[in-house]
Design an enzyme around this catalytic site. Structure first.
Site, PDB file in Angstrom:
ATOM      1  N   ASP A  66     -84.258 -20.305 -18.368  1.00  0.00           N
ATOM      2  CA  ASP A  66     -83.490 -21.499 -18.721  1.00  0.00           C
ATOM      3  C   ASP A  66     -82.195 -21.522 -17.895  1.00  0.00           C
ATOM      4  OD1 ASP A  66     -82.892 -23.765 -20.219  1.00  0.00           O
ATOM      5  OD2 ASP A  66     -81.888 -22.632 -21.811  1.00  0.00           O
ATOM      6  N   ASP A 108     -81.034 -24.799 -11.876  1.00  0.00           N
ATOM      7  CA  ASP A 108     -80.136 -25.860 -12.303  1.00  0.00           C
ATOM      8  C   ASP A 108     -79.062 -26.094 -11.245  1.00  0.00           C
ATOM      9  OD1 ASP A 108     -78.381 -27.572 -13.458  1.00  0.00           O
ATOM     10  OD2 ASP A 108     -78.085 -26.436 -15.303  1.00  0.00           O
ATOM     11  N   HIS A 139     -75.474 -29.994 -24.849  1.00  0.00           N
ATOM     12  CA  HIS A 139     -75.747 -28.669 -25.404  1.00  0.00           C
ATOM     13  C   HIS A 139     -74.829 -28.378 -26.592  1.00  0.00           C
ATOM     14  CE1 HIS A 139     -77.450 -28.012 -21.266  1.00  0.00           C
ATOM     15  NE2 HIS A 139     -78.428 -27.558 -22.020  1.00  0.00           N
ATOM     16  N   HIS A 194     -83.073 -31.580 -22.297  1.00  0.00           N
ATOM     17  CA  HIS A 194     -82.223 -30.477 -22.759  1.00  0.00           C
ATOM     18  C   HIS A 194     -81.341 -30.980 -23.900  1.00  0.00           C
ATOM     19  CE1 HIS A 194     -82.580 -27.280 -19.549  1.00  0.00           C
ATOM     20  NE2 HIS A 194     -83.383 -28.234 -19.115  1.00  0.00           N
ATOM     21  N   GLY A 195     -80.670 -30.027 -24.547  1.00  0.00           N
ATOM     22  CA  GLY A 195     -79.704 -30.400 -25.585  1.00  0.00           C
ATOM     23  C   GLY A 195     -80.348 -31.198 -26.695  1.00  0.00           C
TER      24      GLY A 195
END
Ligand code: G3H
Ligand code: 13P
Ligand code: ZN
Length: 309
Positions: A82, A104, A180, A211-212
């Site tokens: 991740d 990322d 997040h 995400h989040g």
């Protein structure tokens, strides 16, 4: 069943209008809670490991625990890095047996993001490993990086085709308003489904990652506040928004904060009710059960991937 990549999972999820749960893991109880839930409802799984998790538990321990979970459950499980921040960590995870990595590069300018992502894709694909890239920037806290709300950037649909084509990534994380951590929205929760729709139109059949995506379940926040914690204003993504995203191009939904909240709430409650306990099994056991029940709920009622293993 050996470890698998997410390729087949995403293909079926896209076609079936559901999403795979990608849950962050940091220790044995978290891994067992998640995988026991998936086994009970026969769901495919992505277990994801952050740089912080690798530092906390060590790569080899997490890998062996995940291997044990595969042996125990017989489920198709993908193990994913991740938020890999550079080529080196992606390489270490690929060499160390992960079947998927995220590079990322979202904090870099477009061209640098493409260069870095392609470097990881070239290395990963040679070893049969899949890669998630990111375009756009989420607000919130990841490891030591804190992105303020005003620094968050929605994904620009004009960039997605070129990014995917030039990097060769297998999936793409986008920013449409989630963030997040446990404090996602000050006012009403709002996601830019118009951006997701446009990205889906530009990249037909291509798996998108959200995400989040914790819902910051009020029951656990209330429990934390009741038993000595202090989390005023904690708020997450409503479950109906996640279901909607899963029915669209979103094939992977990332959940970490909800696991943390379930675990912490359960342990706080345990100590409030049993202040004399000092055997870790007495509080980690109920925490593991809370994670299991939470993950079952997500798989069945939110992601729609129960029965799809
Ligand atoms: O996106 C971040 C995940 O919640 C992982 O958090 O970096 O503190 O392990 P962490
Ligand atoms: P949450 O903080 O909403 O659980 O998000 C987790 C995540 O995106 C991990 O990459
Ligand atoms: Zn994330």
């Amino acid at each position: 069943m050996p470890l698998v990549t997410s390729k087949e999972m995403f293909k079926k999820a896209y076609e079936g209008g559901y999403a795979i749960g990608a849950f962050n893991v940091n220790n044995m109880e978290i891994i067992q809670g998640i995988t026991e839930a998936a086994k009970e409802v026969n769901a495919p799984l992505i277990l994801q490991v952050s740089a912080g998790a690798r530092k906390y538990a060590k790569h080899v321990y997490l890998m062996k625990l995940i291997e044990a979970a595969i042996e125990d459950t017989g489920l198709p499980i993908c193990v994913h890095l991740d938020h890999g921040e550079d080529f080196e960590i992606c390489k270490a995870c690929i060499d160390g047996g992960f079947t998927s990595v995220m590079i990322d590069g979202s904090k870099y300018p477009f061209e640098e993001n493409i260069r870095l992502t392609k470097q990881v894709v070239d290395y990963a694909h040679e070893k049969g490993v899949v890669v998630e890239g990111e375009l756009g920037r989420l607000a919130g806290v990841e490891d030591d990086v804190k992105v303020a709300e005003h620094e968050a950037i929605y994904t620009d649909p004009d960039q997605v085709e070129e990014f995917v084509k030039r990097t060769g990534v297998d999936s793409l994380a986008i920013a449409i308003g989630t963030s997040h951590g446990a404090y996602k929205f000050k006012g009403e929760p709002k996601l830019r489904f118009d951006i997701l729709e446009e990205i889906q139109r530009r990249l037909p059949g291509f798996p998108i990652v959200l995400h989040g995506a914790s819902s910051v379940i009020p029951e656990f926040v209330d429990m934390i506040n009741k038993y000595g914690g202090n989390m005023p204003g904690a708020k997450g993504v409503p479950e109906d928004m996640l279901r909607k995203a899963a029915s669209m191009a979103v094939c992977k939904i990332n959940i970490d904060s909800d696991l943390r909240l379930a675990m912490t709430a359960t342990i706080r409650k345990h100590f409030a009710e049993h202040p004399g306990d000092f055997d870790p099994r007495l509080y980690l056991g109920p925490a593991r059960t809370a994670i299991k029940e939470l993950v079952k709920h997500k798989l069945v009622n939110v992601l729609g991937c129960a029965g799809k293993a």
